[in-house]
Design a protein around this motif. Structure first.
Motif, PDB file in Angstrom:
ATOM      1  N   LEU A   1       0.836  -1.191   0.000  1.00 50.86           N
ATOM      2  CA  LEU A   1       0.000   0.000   0.000  1.00 50.86           C
ATOM      3  C   LEU A   1       0.871   1.241   0.000  1.00 50.86           C
ATOM      4  O   LEU A   1       2.034   1.208   0.374  1.00 50.86           O
ATOM      5  N   ASP A   2       0.300   2.325  -0.488  1.00 52.77           N
ATOM      6  CA  ASP A   2       0.953   3.627  -0.476  1.00 52.77           C
ATOM      7  C   ASP A   2       0.138   4.553   0.409  1.00 52.77           C
ATOM      8  O   ASP A   2      -1.076   4.649   0.253  1.00 52.77           O
ATOM      9  N   ILE A   3       0.812   5.228   1.321  1.00 52.59           N
ATOM     10  CA  ILE A   3       0.152   6.176   2.209  1.00 52.59           C
ATOM     11  C   ILE A   3       0.647   7.567   1.863  1.00 52.59           C
ATOM     12  O   ILE A   3       1.858   7.794   1.768  1.00 52.59           O
ATOM     13  N   SER A   4      -0.280   8.490   1.676  1.00 55.39           N
ATOM     14  CA  SER A   4       0.041   9.892   1.437  1.00 55.39           C
ATOM     15  C   SER A   4      -0.645  10.734   2.497  1.00 55.39           C
ATOM     16  O   SER A   4      -1.811  10.505   2.814  1.00 55.39           O
ATOM     17  N   ILE A   5       0.088  11.698   3.038  1.00 51.26           N
ATOM     18  CA  ILE A   5      -0.497  12.689   3.939  1.00 51.26           C
ATOM     19  C   ILE A   5      -0.559  13.990   3.150  1.00 51.26           C
ATOM     20  O   ILE A   5       0.463  14.459   2.637  1.00 51.26           O
ATOM     21  N   ILE A   6      -1.762  14.541   3.037  1.00 52.90           N
ATOM     22  CA  ILE A   6      -2.010  15.687   2.158  1.00 52.90           C
ATOM     23  C   ILE A   6      -2.574  16.833   2.994  1.00 52.90           C
ATOM     24  O   ILE A   6      -3.525  16.642   3.761  1.00 52.90           O
ATOM     25  N   SER A   7      -1.985  18.011   2.837  1.00 51.70           N
ATOM     26  CA  SER A   7      -2.458  19.184   3.572  1.00 51.70           C
ATOM     27  C   SER A   7      -3.811  19.623   3.030  1.00 51.70           C
ATOM     28  O   SER A   7      -4.221  19.236   1.936  1.00 51.70           O
ATOM     29  N   ILE A   8      -4.483  20.466   3.791  1.00 52.10           N
ATOM     30  CA  ILE A   8      -5.782  20.982   3.370  1.00 52.10           C
ATOM     31  C   ILE A   8      -5.654  21.783   2.069  1.00 52.10           C
ATOM     32  O   ILE A   8      -6.604  21.890   1.296  1.00 52.10           O
ATOM     33  N   ALA A   9      -4.444  22.301   1.785  1.00 52.89           N
ATOM     34  CA  ALA A   9      -4.195  23.047   0.548  1.00 52.89           C
ATOM     35  C   ALA A   9      -3.909  22.120  -0.634  1.00 52.89           C
ATOM     36  O   ALA A   9      -3.731  22.579  -1.755  1.00 52.89           O
ATOM     37  N   GLY A  10      -3.872  20.804  -0.383  1.00 55.81           N
ATOM     38  CA  GLY A  10      -3.653  19.842  -1.461  1.00 55.81           C
ATOM     39  C   GLY A  10      -2.206  19.446  -1.677  1.00 55.81           C
ATOM     40  O   GLY A  10      -1.905  18.691  -2.595  1.00 55.81           O
ATOM     41  N   GLN A  11      -1.292  19.897  -0.826  1.00 52.66           N
ATOM     42  CA  GLN A  11       0.124  19.566  -0.966  1.00 52.66           C
ATOM     43  C   GLN A  11       0.420  18.232  -0.295  1.00 52.66           C
ATOM     44  O   GLN A  11       0.042  18.009   0.859  1.00 52.66           O
ATOM     45  N   VAL A  12       1.073  17.320  -1.016  1.00 51.98           N
ATOM     46  CA  VAL A  12       1.502  16.047  -0.431  1.00 51.98           C
ATOM     47  C   VAL A  12       2.719  16.337   0.451  1.00 51.98           C
ATOM     48  O   VAL A  12       3.760  16.753  -0.042  1.00 51.98           O
ATOM     49  N   VAL A  13       2.559  16.153   1.764  1.00 56.92           N
ATOM     50  CA  VAL A  13       3.636  16.454   2.699  1.00 56.92           C
ATOM     51  C   VAL A  13       4.403  15.205   3.120  1.00 56.92           C
ATOM     52  O   VAL A  13       5.484  15.299   3.695  1.00 56.92           O
ATOM     53  N   HIS A  14       3.862  14.040   2.816  1.00 58.64           N
ATOM     54  CA  HIS A  14       4.544  12.778   3.122  1.00 58.64           C
ATOM     55  C   HIS A  14       3.962  11.685   2.236  1.00 58.64           C
ATOM     56  O   HIS A  14       2.753  11.623   2.039  1.00 58.64           O
ATOM     57  N   ARG A  15       4.833  10.831   1.726  1.00 57.82           N
ATOM     58  CA  ARG A  15       4.392   9.674   0.942  1.00 57.82           C
ATOM     59  C   ARG A  15       5.280   8.499   1.322  1.00 57.82           C
ATOM     60  O   ARG A  15       6.492   8.645   1.447  1.00 57.82           O
ATOM     61  N   GLU A  16       4.658   7.342   1.490  1.00 57.99           N
ATOM     62  CA  GLU A  16       5.403   6.167   1.929  1.00 57.99           C
ATOM     63  C   GLU A  16       4.769   4.909   1.357  1.00 57.99           C
ATOM     64  O   GLU A  16       3.545   4.789   1.300  1.00 57.99           O
ATOM     65  N   HIS A  17       5.614   3.970   0.930  1.00 54.75           N
ATOM     66  CA  HIS A  17       5.143   2.655   0.479  1.00 54.75           C
ATOM     67  C   HIS A  17       5.474   1.647   1.564  1.00 54.75           C
ATOM     68  O   HIS A  17       6.545   1.684   2.157  1.00 54.75           O
ATOM     69  N   MET A  18       4.533   0.751   1.836  1.00 52.57           N
ATOM     70  CA  MET A  18       4.810  -0.315   2.790  1.00 52.57           C
ATOM     71  C   MET A  18       4.101  -1.587   2.357  1.00 52.57           C
ATOM     72  O   MET A  18       3.138  -1.540   1.600  1.00 52.57           O
TER      73      MET A  18
END
Length: 96
Positions: free
Chosen positions: A38-55
């Motif tokens: 799976l891929d996890i993305s943390i996205i700010s309210i402005a739509g910017q991906v601030v973290h992405r990780e595959h596990m």
């Protein structure tokens, strides 16, 4: 805080993010009937991906840890993408 999405059949359980609001770390529990990437993305309210990780998670119960140390206070969306076909979205409030 969850946003309902249809889950793949091999996901037996996916918890909400806890604690929420979070400070430095947050978690989700997931139980799978098969090993899955799976891929996890943390996205700010402005739509910017601030973290992405595959596990890769094993069959059975797993805990996903979200490291939030480097992020500012605010509302974030956590996207969990399985096999590039299924996306589950969760809402996270960060209050350092």
């Amino acid at each position: 805080f969850g946003i309902d999405e249809a889950m793949p059949e091999w996901i037996h359980y996916l918890s909400e993010i806890y604690p929420n609001p979070a400070r430095e770390e947050a978690y989700m529990n997931i139980n799978l009937s098969k090993t899955s990437g799976l891929d996890i993305s943390i996205i700010s309210i402005a739509g910017q991906v601030v973290h992405r990780e595959h596990m890769v998670l094993n069959k059975g119960p797993n805990q996903i840890k979200l490291d939030l140390h480097d992020h500012n206070n605010g509302v974030y969306f956590v996207n969990i993408e399985f096999e590039e076909r299924y996306t589950i979205k969760k809402k996270l409030l960060l209050m350092q």
